[in-house]
Design a protein around this motif. Structure first.
Motif, short mmCIF file in Angstrom:
data_model
loop_
_atom_site.label_atom_id
_atom_site.label_comp_id
_atom_site.label_asym_id
_atom_site.label_seq_id
_atom_site.Cartn_x
_atom_site.Cartn_y
_atom_site.Cartn_z
N VAL A 26 -29.15 -60.08 -60.21
CA VAL A 26 -29.07 -61.49 -59.84
C VAL A 26 -29.10 -61.64 -58.32
O VAL A 26 -29.88 -62.42 -57.76
CB VAL A 26 -27.81 -62.14 -60.45
N CYS A 27 -28.27 -60.85 -57.62
CA CYS A 27 -28.26 -60.89 -56.15
C CYS A 27 -29.66 -60.59 -55.61
O CYS A 27 -30.15 -61.25 -54.70
CB CYS A 27 -27.32 -59.85 -55.56
N GLY A 28 -30.28 -59.58 -56.19
CA GLY A 28 -31.60 -59.14 -55.70
C GLY A 28 -32.64 -60.23 -55.83
O GLY A 28 -33.40 -60.48 -54.90
N ILE A 29 -32.67 -60.91 -56.97
CA ILE A 29 -33.67 -61.96 -57.16
C ILE A 29 -33.47 -63.06 -56.12
O ILE A 29 -34.40 -63.51 -55.48
CB ILE A 29 -33.60 -62.55 -58.59
N VAL A 30 -32.19 -63.46 -55.94
CA VAL A 30 -31.90 -64.55 -55.01
C VAL A 30 -32.31 -64.16 -53.59
O VAL A 30 -33.03 -64.88 -52.90
CB VAL A 30 -30.40 -64.92 -55.06
N VAL A 31 -31.88 -62.97 -53.17
CA VAL A 31 -32.18 -62.53 -51.81
C VAL A 31 -33.68 -62.35 -51.62
O VAL A 31 -34.26 -62.75 -50.62
CB VAL A 31 -31.43 -61.22 -51.50
#
Lengths: 499, 318
Positions: A26-31
């Motif tokens: 989730v963090c990766g997609i957002v960033v």
């Protein structure tokens, strides 16, 4: 190996590790989706927190961030014509063209599926043959890299449309910009005019954001009319179909191979892989004229190439402790802080853990598929926002993104310059992609060329006396000849279509 | 480590929220910044991330790791040099950036633009040779180079960098000629050695140790007065026949003009940190050797080093 992998699965299938991988994704997609925030930065910022976690929690988290950020970059490439990361730069070529046609969801879904397939293919190769592949990869010395970079440049020919002189101009400009900064070998200042900000060279990301996103805003402002109406989300919204996937399958297969190969070579990764894959896909496609105007093959190739590079990057890192690209350079640090010294002995000393990480790579692929699907469902709405609201937010995002790279005010200026330059280039139909590829390739090419000539005392023979270099050289020669031949064949009957 | 994890998260949140309040409180009353002038993933950024992750307990404020790479370290160093000299912005310096290069290259900063705060660690280099190299010890290496001038090709890092200087010292001491190829950093330099494209390299234990124990490279000698604790069987270069002493340190530096009481406070904070078992455990995992020196002692050591490096450089270049 199979028993190791089973032990790895058994070890990693615990709520903590799974939750860590999930939140990493989730963090990766957002960033990844935020322009300017690259996968490298995401991992670099988050890595210190994992120092305090157990390795089976911390590392899965970072691996999730890594692969999801590469895909996430495509979201903004498709929806707002801004590559979220450099690895998604090739995605703007066709992804956004599809979005303009109201097919954002189709583009994003194809990119997600291609990404997962490419990554899966590459992960399996990583598990099956990491050690032996790494041994091949390190044999790539400077002369081989020279040839590889030249190969990447040849692909410019296939992404530059029909305006060869303009593409050459754009490429040359890219090379010149890349020369600004410190000479990589002597440390002498080049074209810096005593300006401290220029010593570090022109940052690719701030310029990229300007070239693609800001220039698009300028073009829209000029039209003074909304380009995208609020689209209705109806049942007729095109989605990725099985037929689509069947059509892009050859491109995905080829790009996965290219991506993995580029990945295992030390020092280069998804940024180069996406362009090489895209170029090859266009060369091999039955419908090359669709490329640049919303080709689903283009979307699939760029994405599967970029994501297949990720597991590939892990090969030299885990086997030799040599990062495959900048993200794995940071991951290397995180591994070391866990007491897992990547290198020849990692597989012997920590077999269960290492295979556990491989298991995480496989599992997180499935997670990315699920979470990515949810993201697409809501994020494709961005393309339905009225331009009067969307473009101001894009501008804000552009500046926030380019500032985030280095916290430098100078980079904000670069973004503006990139925006104006991109606008002019669009007006004069000078392709932007060659400039970006040249900037990506130039530093590596220059280093490798100068190192090769040092090795050979200035003799060019070094490029033909080494088997791998000579092999690559013949591929390049064949490619160039093919382009020339196709050009003459296609110009015989004067059937010029406007590009 | 459960507690530290939540501590780390709190720390990150505070780092984001604190800058604007409480300026009346004594130094430091806002987060400190430690600037790494090299790209993420290298030895410097790795040390910086461990230091900044544990710093708050010893400084009373969070410390933020700022990565400002470019120009082989020059860009980050220049930025710190130009920043306010209030003690809040520190450079994570090293001998090439703070001792050698400002003396011999035209850089935007001078050697005395920085004041040393604390040395954190300190490590020698280890000379290594490719597994198939036609020599296995320092004597053999020097003889090979003497018999074949410019045929011994080694992996180097950057002009006036760690490996670069180590080999210049060896060439000078042995009176031989060898050919160095700069690969920009220890990672790529090591790759080229492993791939058989070069014959030798000299780098930090953290880079070479694992390859030595796995037999992928042959250890030649350690550039120190004593042997490296983890690899006791490798001789010092002096024992192996040629006296080469070359150390690489990492330490915090502030711009000149920073008030002395603030330098002392920072220095004391680092001293406490380098004695903390938690910090030492983390740093030990990356094969690093902590060797704290306070501001004054550090300044004296650097001043000597600067003189030695200048003499060495002049003797090589003449």
């Amino acid at each position: 190996m199979i028993e190791n992998l089973i032990a790895g699965f058994a070890f990693i299938l615990n709520p903590g590790s799974i939750a860590a991988a999930l939140s990493g994704i989730v963090c990766g997609i957002v960033v990844g989706a935020l322009p300017g925030l690259s996968a490298t930065m995401a991992v670099a910022v988050l890595a210190p927190f994992t120092f305090f976690m157990a390795p089976e929690i911390g590392i899965p988290f970072l691996l999730g961030v890594f692969k999801a950020a590469i895909w996430g970059g495509s979201i903004s490439a498709v929806t707002i014509n801004t590559p979220g990361t450099a690895a998604a730069a090739a995605m703007v070529m066709d992804g956004h063209a599809l979005a303009r046609k109201g097919q954002a969801r189709r583009a994003l879904e194809i990119s997600l599926y291609s990404s997962v397939i490419g990554d899966l293919f590459s992960t399996i190769l990583l598990i099956a043959a990491a050690t032996s592949l790494a041994a091949v990869a390190v044999r790539f010395g400077p002369p081989e890299f020279v040839m590889l970079y030249l190969l990447a440049l040849v692909t410019i020919a296939s992404v530059s449309g029909r305006h060869a002189p303009k593409a050459v101009f754009s490429t040359g400009l890219g090379f010149l910009i890349a020369c600004i900064g410190l000479d990589p070998m002597s440390g002498a200042q080049r074209f810096t005019f005593g300006n401290t900000d220029l010593i570090g060279g022109i940052g690719l990301i701030p310029l990229l954001i300007g070239l693609f996103a800001l220039s698009e805003v300028f073009t829209e402002v000029e039209k003074m009319r909304p380009r995208l109406e609020f689209l209705k989300v109806g049942q007729d919204e095109p989605r990725a179909t099985l037929a689509d996937m069947r059509r892009v399958a050859p491109a995905v297969a080829r790009s996965s191979g290219i991506g993995f190969f580029i990945g295992i070579l030390p020092g280069i990764g998804a940024e180069i892989a996406c362009w090489l894959s895209y170029g090859f896909a266009k060369r091999q496609s039955k419908n090359p004229e669709e490329f640049g105007h919303g080709s689903i093959e283009g979307v699939a190739a760029a994405e599967s190439g970029a994501n297949a590079a990720c597991p590939g990057d892990l090969v030299p890192m885990m086997v030799f402790g040599i990062p495959g690209d900048t993200v794995t350079a940071v991951l290397l640090g995180a591994f070391m802080a866990q007491g897992l010294i990547p290198g020849p002995q990692l597989f012997e000393k920590h077999a269960t853990l290492v295979y556990g990480f491989f298991a995480v790579l496989l599992i997180s692929n499935l997670m990315l598929l699920g979470i990515g699907y949810l993201f697409i469902r809501y994020l494709r709405g961005i393309t339905m926002i009225a331009p009067g609201l969307l473009y101001p937010s894009v501008v804000a995002l552009c500046f926030a993104g380019s500032f985030a790279v280095n916290s430098s005010y100078f980079d904000l200026g670069l973004t503006v310059i990139g925006g104006v330059a991109g606008y002019l280039m669009r007006k004069l139909s000078i392709p932007i992609a060659p400039l970006v590829i040249a900037m990506l390739v130039a530093p590596g090419l220059e280093n490798a060329l100068r190192q090769s000539l040092l090795l050979s005392d200035g003799s060019l023979a070094i490029f033909v006396t080494r088997p791998i270099a000579a092999g690559l050289l013949s591929v390049i020669t064949a490619g160039v000849l093919l382009v020339i031949w196709k050009h003459f064949r296609s110009t015989q009957p004067p059937k010029e279509t406007p590009a | 480590m459960k507690l530290s994890k939540s501590m780390a998260i709190t720390l990150a949140c505070t780092a984001l929220l604190t800058p604007f309040w409480a300026s009346a409180q004594p130094f430091p009353n806002k987060p400190l910044r430690l600037v790494t002038p090299y790209p993420p993933g290298g030895g410097t950024s790795l040390h910086a991330s461990i230091i900044t992750a544990t710093a708050e307990a010893f400084f009373g404020q969070p410390m933020i790791s700022v990565i400002r790479a470019g120009g082989g370290g020059v860009v980050g160093a220049t930025e710190v040099m130009k920043s306010a000299n209030d003690g809040y912005t520190m450079l994570f310096g090293d001998p090439t950036l703070n001792s050698l290069r400002p003396q011999v290259e035209a850089l935007p900063f001078k050697i005395d633009d920085f004041v040393p705060v604390a040395r954190i660690n300190y490590s020698p280099s280890i000379f290594v040779a490719a597994a198939n190299a036609p020599f296995s010890d320092l004597k053999g290496m020097v003889e090979y180079a003497r018999a074949n001038p410019d045929k011994l090709v080694y992996s180097s890092d950057n002009l006036n960098g760690l490996t670069y200087v180590a080999f210049e010292m060896l060439k000078k001491a042995s009176g031989t000629r060898m050919k160095g190829i700069e690969f920009g950093g220890g990672g790529p330099a090591m790759t080229q050695l492993l791939g058989g494209n070069t014959m030798a390299y000299a780098g930090l234990p953290v880079v070479v140790a694992d390859h030595i124990s796995s037999g992928k490279v042959k250890a030649i000698c350690v550039t120190d007065t004593v042997r490296w604790a983890a690899l006791k069987n490798i001789p010092t270069c002096e024992e192996a026949g040629t006296r080469i002493i070359w150390h690489f340190w990492l330490g915090a530096m502030v711009p000149k003009g920073t008030p002395q009481d603030r330098i002392d406070m920072l220095s004391a904070g680092f001293e406490k940190m380098t004695k903390d078992p938690g910090f030492l455990a983390l740093i030990g995992r990356i094969n690093s050797k902590v060797d704290y020196l306070g501001s004054k002692e550090f300044a004296r050591v650097i001043a000597d080093e600067q003189k030695d490096l200048k003499v060495l450089y002049d003797s090589i270049k003449k």
